[in-house]
Design a protein around this motif. Structure first.
Motif, PDB file in Angstrom:
ATOM      1  N   SER A 167      19.322 -32.846  22.255  1.00 37.02           N
ATOM      2  CA  SER A 167      19.339 -33.683  23.212  1.00 37.02           C
ATOM      3  C   SER A 167      18.067 -33.329  24.051  1.00 37.02           C
ATOM      4  O   SER A 167      17.823 -32.317  24.262  1.00 37.02           O
ATOM      5  N   GLN A 168      17.604 -34.351  24.907  1.00 32.62           N
ATOM      6  CA  GLN A 168      16.597 -34.080  26.024  1.00 32.62           C
ATOM      7  C   GLN A 168      16.945 -34.942  26.957  1.00 32.62           C
ATOM      8  O   GLN A 168      16.979 -36.480  26.818  1.00 32.62           O
ATOM      9  N   PRO A 169      16.614 -34.581  28.248  1.00 31.03           N
ATOM     10  CA  PRO A 169      16.727 -35.544  29.405  1.00 31.03           C
ATOM     11  C   PRO A 169      15.652 -36.635  29.370  1.00 31.03           C
ATOM     12  O   PRO A 169      14.338 -36.568  28.539  1.00 31.03           O
ATOM     13  N   ARG A 170      15.644 -37.780  30.056  1.00 31.66           N
ATOM     14  CA  ARG A 170      14.749 -38.878  30.210  1.00 31.66           C
ATOM     15  C   ARG A 170      14.532 -39.297  31.704  1.00 31.66           C
ATOM     16  O   ARG A 170      15.425 -39.122  32.332  1.00 31.66           O
ATOM     17  N   GLY A 171      13.544 -40.120  31.734  1.00 31.79           N
ATOM     18  CA  GLY A 171      13.270 -40.625  32.962  1.00 31.79           C
ATOM     19  C   GLY A 171      13.041 -39.625  34.259  1.00 31.79           C
ATOM     20  O   GLY A 171      12.486 -38.573  34.129  1.00 31.79           O
ATOM     21  N   GLU A 172      13.831 -39.998  35.332  1.00 32.34           N
ATOM     22  CA  GLU A 172      13.785 -39.205  36.503  1.00 32.34           C
ATOM     23  C   GLU A 172      14.264 -37.823  36.451  1.00 32.34           C
ATOM     24  O   GLU A 172      13.964 -36.870  37.043  1.00 32.34           O
TER      25      GLU A 172
END
Length: 406
Positions: free
Chosen positions: A85-90
Motif C-alpha cells: 500500500s502507499q499513501p495518496r494525496g495530501e
C-alpha cells in the motif's frame, strides 16, 4: 469581432479548456456531438495535478463537495491479503488532495461553470464536426446540426480537437493511423450503493490473480465504484470482428463467473457486482503515441491526443493539464496562435506520451507471471520514488494561470 477558439468536444478536457481560455482572456466556443450532456459514467480518479489546476480555476470547494479524498492505494490478492500500500494525496506531502469522484458529476459541474462564466450559448450540443480547412489567419470548420440537419461553417481562431477516443479531428490530422491498440483485456465497470466501508474508508483497492483484476473505491454518497478487468486475448490491434464498441451495457453475470472463487473477507465481491446499477463494458485500448498532435491552428487535447490505459488513473488529470497549458501558452503568445499551439505541444506531447507508456508498463506488470508480493513490491517501490519526485515538482512548480490573470 474576434473569432473564438473552437473546442470540438464537451468532455472534461474540452470544458476545462473553455474555462482556462476564458480565465486567460480568450473567447472560446464548445461544440458537442451529443444532443444533451447528462451526468453519465462511473467513478474516476482525479490526481493531485488535476486537482491543483481546477482549484486554481476556483473550483476547489466544488471538488471537495463532490469527491472523496483518496487516502491510499492498496494492492491485495484474491483472498484480501494486503501485498502493498502507499499513501495518496495530501498524505504524500502534496499541497492538493487526490479525489475519487463520479465522472458524470464532475462533468456536469464543469458544464455548469462554463455556462455561468462564459454564457449559456458557450456550449452548443447536438453539433457534429464534419471537416475543417486551415488558412493563415483562421480555421473554417464545417459542422452539422444533428436535430435539423443544417450545415454551417464556423470561423475560428484555432480548432482544438477534444473529441475523445474516436476523434474526428485526429482522424483528419492523421489519416493513416491504424486501429486502436487493444491490451487484450475487457473491462466491466459499475457503481454500487450501500457497500460497507472497507480498509480506511477512503482506499483505492486493486486485487488480482493475474488474468483477472478487481478495482474498487468509494466515490461519495454511499457509492462504491468498481472495475473488473479480464484478459481474454493477446495484446494487439483491436480486431474488426472483435469488441469494437467504446462501451456497451453488460450484466453482472458477464463478469461474476471470473470471481466465483474469490473470498476477500472485508469486501463482498458478489454483492458488489450483483447490486450494481448500470454496468458498462469496454475493451481496454489506447493508441501509439504521436510525435506531434497538430499543426498551424489545429491541435488535439485529452483522449483525442493521448488515449491511455486507465492504469494509474491518469486520464482526467492529463486532460486538465492539457487544457491549462494550452490556455497559458496561447496567452503568452501575444496573439500568435500557431506559435502558442506549438509551444503547448512542446510542453505537453513528451509528458503525455510518457504517461501513455507508463500506463502500458503498469498494465503489463499485472500479468499472471508477475502478480506476486515480490513483483508488486518492486513495482510499487519504483512507483513510490516516481510519485515522490512528482509531488516535489508539483508543489514547487509555478502556477499555470497566466501572469496578470485571476
Amino acid at each position: 469581432m474576434t473569432a473564438p477558439i473552437l473546442i470540438a468536444g464537451g468532455g472534461i478536457g474540452g470544458l476545462t479548456a473553455a474555462l482556462s481560455l476564458h480565465a486567460a482572456g480568450k473567447d472560446a466556443l464548445v461544440i458537442e456531438h451529443a444532443r444533451r450532456i447528462d451526468p453519465l459514467g462511473v467513478g474516476i480518479q482525479l490526481l493531485t495535478q488535476g486537482v491543483r489546476e481546477l482549484t486554481e480555476l476556483g473550483l476547489g470547494d466544488e471538488l471537495a463537495e463532490l469527491g472523496v479524498a483518496t487516502a491510499e492505494y492498496a494492492f491485495c490478492d484474491k483472498s484480501g491479503n494486503r501485498l502493498f500500500s502507499q499513501p495518496r494525496g495530501e498524505a504524500t506531502g502534496s499541497r492538493w488532495p487526490q479525489y475519487s469522484i463520479h465522472r458524470g458529476e464532475l462533468h456536469l459541474m464543469l458544464l455548469e461553470e462554463v455556462r455561468r462564466r462564459l454564457g449559456s450559448d458557450a456550449v452548443r450540443t447536438g453539433v457534429r464536426l464534419e471537416d475543417f480547412t486551415q488558412h493563415d489567419d483562421r480555421v473554417e470548420v464545417r459542422v452539422t446540426n444533428r436535430e435539423s440537419g443544417a450545415v454551417e461553417t464556423v470561423e475560428a481562431a484555432a480548432l482544438i480537437g477534444a473529441d475523445g477516443l474516436n476523434s474526428t479531428v485526429r482522424a483528419r490530422l492523421h489519416p493513416d493511423e491504424g486501429p486502436l491498440a487493444w491490451s487484450g483485456q475487457r473491462m466491466w465497470r459499475g457503481v454500487t450503493e450501500g457497500v460497507p466501508p472497507f480498509l480506511t474508508g477512503r482506499s483505492w483497492v486493486g486485487a488480482s490473480d493475474g488474468d483477472v483484476t478487481l478495482v474498487a473505491y468509494p466515490i461519495g454518497k454511499g457509492r462504491t465504484n468498481w472495475v473488473c478487468l479480464v484478459r481474454v486475448a493477446e495484446p494487439g490491434p483491436l480486431p474488426d470482428d472483435g469488441p469494437v464498441d467504446d462501451h456497451r451495457e453488460g450484466t453482472f453475470k458477464d463478469a461474476l463467473h471470473y470471481f466465483e472463487d474469490w473470498s476477500m473477507g472485508w469486501l463482498d465481491v458478489r454483492h458488489l457486482l450483483e447490486y450494481s446499477g448500470t454496468i458498462l463494458e469496454y475493451p481496454m485500448v489506447d493508441r501509439d503515441p504521436l510525435p506531434a498532435w497538430g499543426s498551424g491552428r489545429v491541435t488535439l487535447l485529452g483522449d483525442a491526443a493521448h488515449p491511455m490505459y486507465p492504469a494509474g488513473g491518469n486520464g482526467a488529470a492529463q486532460a486538465v493539464l492539457d487544457a491549462r497549458v494550452l490556455a497559458y501558452e496561447l496567452a503568452q503568445a501575444d496573439g500568435d496562435v500557431p506559435a502558442g499551439l506549438a509551444a503547448y505541444e512542446r510542453v505537453r506531447v513528451e509528458q503525455a506520451n510518457a504517461v501513455v507508456m507508463a500506463a502500458r508498463a503498469m498494465e503489463r506488470a499485472t500479468s499472471p507471471d508477475t502478480w506476486d508480493r515480490a513483483q508488486v513490491t518492486q513495482m510499487m517501490e519504483m512507483y513510490r520514488k516516481k510519485a515522490e519526485s512528482e509531488v516535489a515538482q508539483l508543489n514547487s512548480r509555478p502556477s499555470l494561470t497566466p501572469p496578470g490573470r485571476q
